[in-house]
Design an enzyme around this catalytic site. Structure first.
Site, PDB file in Angstrom:
ATOM      1  N   LYS A 175      68.059 101.159  25.978  1.00 29.02           N
ATOM      2  CA  LYS A 175      67.148 102.024  25.244  1.00 29.02           C
ATOM      3  C   LYS A 175      66.019 101.495  24.582  1.00 29.02           C
ATOM      4  CE  LYS A 175      67.416 103.737  20.986  1.00 29.02           C
ATOM      5  NZ  LYS A 175      66.133 104.149  20.929  1.00 29.02           N
ATOM      6  N   GLU A 251      69.283  90.523  16.535  1.00 23.78           N
ATOM      7  CA  GLU A 251      68.215  89.732  16.378  1.00 23.78           C
ATOM      8  C   GLU A 251      67.288  90.568  15.259  1.00 23.78           C
ATOM      9  OE1 GLU A 251      67.024  87.002  17.348  1.00 23.78           O
ATOM     10  OE2 GLU A 251      67.656  86.457  19.332  1.00 23.78           O
ATOM     11  N   CYS A 285      58.641  89.381  14.313  1.00 24.75           N
ATOM     12  CA  CYS A 285      59.636  89.191  13.458  1.00 24.75           C
ATOM     13  C   CYS A 285      59.416  87.509  12.976  1.00 24.75           C
ATOM     14  CB  CYS A 285      61.038  89.178  14.148  1.00 24.75           C
ATOM     15  SG  CYS A 285      60.965  88.590  15.578  1.00 24.75           S
ATOM     16  N   GLU A 381      60.194  92.299   4.427  1.00 25.22           N
ATOM     17  CA  GLU A 381      59.290  92.167   5.605  1.00 25.22           C
ATOM     18  C   GLU A 381      58.350  93.274   5.540  1.00 25.22           C
ATOM     19  OE1 GLU A 381      61.210  93.467   9.215  1.00 25.22           O
ATOM     20  OE2 GLU A 381      60.624  91.502  10.020  1.00 25.22           O
TER      21      GLU A 381
HETATM   22  P1  NAD Z   1      64.277  99.741  13.987  1.00 27.96           P
HETATM   23  O1  NAD Z   1      65.318  98.792  13.657  1.00 27.96           O
HETATM   24  O2  NAD Z   1      63.582 100.983  13.334  1.00 27.96           O
HETATM   25  O3  NAD Z   1      64.402 100.311  15.623  1.00 27.96           O
HETATM   26  C1  NAD Z   1      64.948  99.471  16.665  1.00 27.96           C
HETATM   27  C2  NAD Z   1      65.657 100.255  17.635  1.00 27.96           C
HETATM   28  O4  NAD Z   1      66.838 100.771  17.150  1.00 27.96           O
HETATM   29  C3  NAD Z   1      64.788 101.581  18.176  1.00 27.96           C
HETATM   30  O5  NAD Z   1      65.139 101.578  19.598  1.00 27.96           O
HETATM   31  C4  NAD Z   1      65.547 102.748  17.388  1.00 27.96           C
HETATM   32  O6  NAD Z   1      65.412 103.767  18.059  1.00 27.96           O
HETATM   33  C5  NAD Z   1      66.986 102.077  17.249  1.00 27.96           C
HETATM   34  N1  NAD Z   1      67.873 102.774  16.466  1.00 27.96           N
HETATM   35  C6  NAD Z   1      67.471 103.054  15.170  1.00 27.96           C
HETATM   36  N2  NAD Z   1      68.484 103.633  14.277  1.00 27.96           N
HETATM   37  C7  NAD Z   1      69.364 103.504  15.232  1.00 27.96           C
HETATM   38  C8  NAD Z   1      70.958 103.670  14.977  1.00 27.96           C
HETATM   39  N3  NAD Z   1      71.499 104.187  13.983  1.00 27.96           N
HETATM   40  N4  NAD Z   1      71.793 103.491  16.098  1.00 27.96           N
HETATM   41  C9  NAD Z   1      71.325 103.166  17.218  1.00 27.96           C
HETATM   42  N5  NAD Z   1      70.121 102.762  17.495  1.00 27.96           N
HETATM   43  C10 NAD Z   1      69.016 102.779  16.323  1.00 27.96           C
HETATM   44  O7  NAD Z   1      63.032  98.557  14.290  1.00 27.96           O
HETATM   45  P2  NAD Z   1      61.523  98.863  14.654  1.00 27.96           P
HETATM   46  O8  NAD Z   1      60.791  99.418  13.689  1.00 27.96           O
HETATM   47  O9  NAD Z   1      61.264  99.491  15.971  1.00 27.96           O
HETATM   48  O10 NAD Z   1      60.981  97.076  14.786  1.00 27.96           O
HETATM   49  C11 NAD Z   1      60.578  96.361  13.944  1.00 27.96           C
HETATM   50  C12 NAD Z   1      61.868  95.614  13.244  1.00 27.96           C
HETATM   51  O11 NAD Z   1      62.524  94.806  14.517  1.00 27.96           O
HETATM   52  C13 NAD Z   1      61.304  94.542  12.435  1.00 27.96           C
HETATM   53  O12 NAD Z   1      62.364  94.466  11.206  1.00 27.96           O
HETATM   54  C14 NAD Z   1      61.577  93.129  13.058  1.00 27.96           C
HETATM   55  O13 NAD Z   1      61.664  91.997  12.422  1.00 27.96           O
HETATM   56  C15 NAD Z   1      62.512  93.607  14.009  1.00 27.96           C
HETATM   57  N6  NAD Z   1      62.272  92.329  15.220  1.00 27.96           N
HETATM   58  C16 NAD Z   1      63.321  91.601  15.353  1.00 27.96           C
HETATM   59  C17 NAD Z   1      63.128  90.510  16.297  1.00 27.96           C
HETATM   60  C18 NAD Z   1      64.063  89.374  16.358  1.00 27.96           C
HETATM   61  O14 NAD Z   1      64.099  88.876  17.499  1.00 27.96           O
HETATM   62  N7  NAD Z   1      64.610  88.950  15.392  1.00 27.96           N
HETATM   63  C19 NAD Z   1      62.161  90.712  17.211  1.00 27.96           C
HETATM   64  C20 NAD Z   1      61.472  91.802  17.387  1.00 27.96           C
HETATM   65  C21 NAD Z   1      61.350  92.564  16.241  1.00 27.96           C
END
Ligand code: NAD
Length: 478
Positions: A175, A251, A285, A381
């Protein structure tokens, strides 16, 4: 218009949603908006492909299909580059690294690994009441995997999950993120049109809301979730997955610290800190967003970092000379700006930046000095080009402040004495660490977090093993 990939077919949906170009704010294209029913169909296809085809057991077939995928990615690399620049706002320069060219290398890395990885292990014989027992272990695919990714590095994040999952023999529902649906759907199109990956083995969906994602995290036919995103969403996913006790790989977010020791080359470290926080506008991240400096050198280092930030070229991401592009959305820019304003209200000094630049969702490189390590800007963050400078008193204090975080993703240290720097690095509770500018980001290096930055490791051998179950056997030796 791009389409979802469900059970080998590229499908349209009734409803669509817009994807914007963050450098202009204009609509780039519309994406199909998957419903809960589409997510159900994708899971059903992945389940059938896992249970009724030879995908999980036929290693030669998987190797052949993954090599076709690599070919498809390299043949269409320039189209994917243009789309990534337009939709993600990634500067062209970054697509030659972690936004595109590096992640494509994950495919040959995992095909090479699969060829030599021992899927069985002999444990020898034991003797119990006069009978001999031969024991051994076989590693096999974890099953149906739901892979959910965020917007910031869509190619890297999709491939770092998809490729080892497929190499292990899993089937996948991927997704994409609501802010970058097109880039992820393009991957689905390449799979459907240029590989023999059987129907149902890979399904790709995107949606504007959370409903489709929630179906994946709760579905009894999904064996494992691999999720990258914010810690808040990670907590919700872990909870949703608990009802069916899924294997959960996470992650999550970070608030990594760069420690400048008192013997470091301050100018070099300051320049490194400035350019690091502006990489993809701070939307990474593992970027070091806290800069820990000896109190007696605070003002001197702040001036050097500010000079470094002045040198960051920002603007049109299609320009090969642009270092920093826009934030992903107006919503993200509002969030970043509000955090900067609250930090200033709480007593931090705004040295430079803190400005919105239109059109598009640009935010100028921002430096906050004299930051309280307990304050919001030092603990939460930001995901924007905002660096918080925190003074420390002695090495132990620096280590204490660096570890004073719910996160544990990454970190950095600078010193004239590499051994001293390594000793400090060993005291920080994080999954990756950079010493004097060392670069750990690569296909073979495991990546992941301690504490609330996640569970498990992506990339490297560990990244394959996440998708394997271990089955132990014993047979009586006649
Ligand atoms: P987010 O958590 O808002 O969304 C990530 C994904 O989860 C999206 O596809 C979203 O549609 C989905 N999602 C949201 N709620 C959900 C639910 N209840 N059930 C299932 N899926 C759901 O994150 P974002 O704003 O898109 O990205 C930024 C975040 O990602 C930052 O916190 C960053 O640190 C993190 N990140 C971490 C890494 C790592 O490797 N540790 C890498 C890249 C980004």
């Amino acid at each position: 218009m791009k389409r979802l990939l469900i059970d080998g077919r590229l499908v349209e949906t009734e409803k669509t949603f817009p994807s914007l170009n963050p450098a202009t704010g204009e609509v780039l294209d519309h994406a199909p908006d998957a419903t809960a029913a589409d997510a159900e169909a994708a899971v059903a296809a992945a389940r059938r492909a896992f249970d009724t085809t030879s995908w999980a057991t036929d290693t030669a077939r998987r190797l052949r299909c993954l090599r076709q995928l690599h070919r498809a990615l390299t043949d269409h690399q320039e189209e994917l580059r243009d789309l990534t620049i337009a939709e993600v706002g990634a500067p062209r320069m970054l697509t030659h690294g972690p936004q595109l060219d590096e992640p494509i290398k994950l495919v040959p890395y995992y095909t090479d690994l699969l060829e030599k990885y021992p899927l069985t292990e002999e444990l020898g014989e034991s003797e119990i009441r006069g009978q001999r027992h031969r024991r051994w272990v076989e590693k096999e695919a974890a099953g149906v995997v739901a892979a959910i990714i965020p917007y910031n590095y869509p190619n890297q994040l999709a491939l770092a999950k998809l490729v080892p999952a497929l190499a292990a023999g899993c089937t996948v529902v991927l997704k994409g993120a609501p802010d970058t649906p097109l880039t992820t759907l393009y991957l689905g199109e390449l799979i459907a049109e240029h590989t023999d990956i059987p129907p149902g083995v890979v399904n790709v969906i995107v949606s504007s809301g959370v409903e489709a994602g929630e179906v994946l995290t709760k579905h009894p036919d999904v064996d494992m979730i691999t999720f990258t995103g914010s810690t808040a969403t990670g907590r919700r996913i872990m909870e949703a997955a608990s009802a069916t006790v899924k294997k959960v790989f996470l992650e999550l977010g970070g608030k990594s610290a760069m420690i400048v020791l008192d013997d470091a080359d301050f100018r070099a470290a300051s320049m490194f800190a400035a350019f690091t926080i502006c990489s993809h506008s701070g939307q990474g991240c593992a970027l070091t967003s806290r800069l820990l400096v000896p109190r007696e050198h605070h003002d001197e280092i702040v001036a050097m970092v500010a000079a470094g930030l002045e040198r960051v070229s920002y603007g049109d991401p299609t320009d090969p000379k642009t270092f920093m592009g826009p934030l992903i959305s107006e919503r993200q820019r509002d969030k970043v700006d509000a955090m900067v304003q609250r930090a200033v209200a709480a007593g931090a000094t705004l040295v430079t930046g803190g400005k919105r630049v239109d059109p598009g969702f640009f935010y100028t490189p921002t430096l906050l000095a004299d930051v309280d390590p307990a304050g919001e800007i030092a603990q939460d963050e930001v995901f924007g080009p905002v660096l918080a400078v925190i003074p420390y008193d002695g090495e132990d204090d620096a280590v204490r402040i660096a570890n004073d975080s719910i996160f544990g993703l990454s970190g950095a240290v600078h010193s004239a004495d590499a051994q001293r720097a390594i000793a400090v690095a060993r005291r920080i509770r994080t999954g990756t660490f950079s010493i004097n500018g060392g670069n750990y980001f690569s296909q073979e290096v495991p990546f992941g977090g301690y504490k609330q930055s996640g569970v498990g490791r992506e990339s490297g051998v560990a990244g394959l093993e996440e998708f394997l179950e271990i089955k132990s056997f014993a047979v009586v030796v006649p």
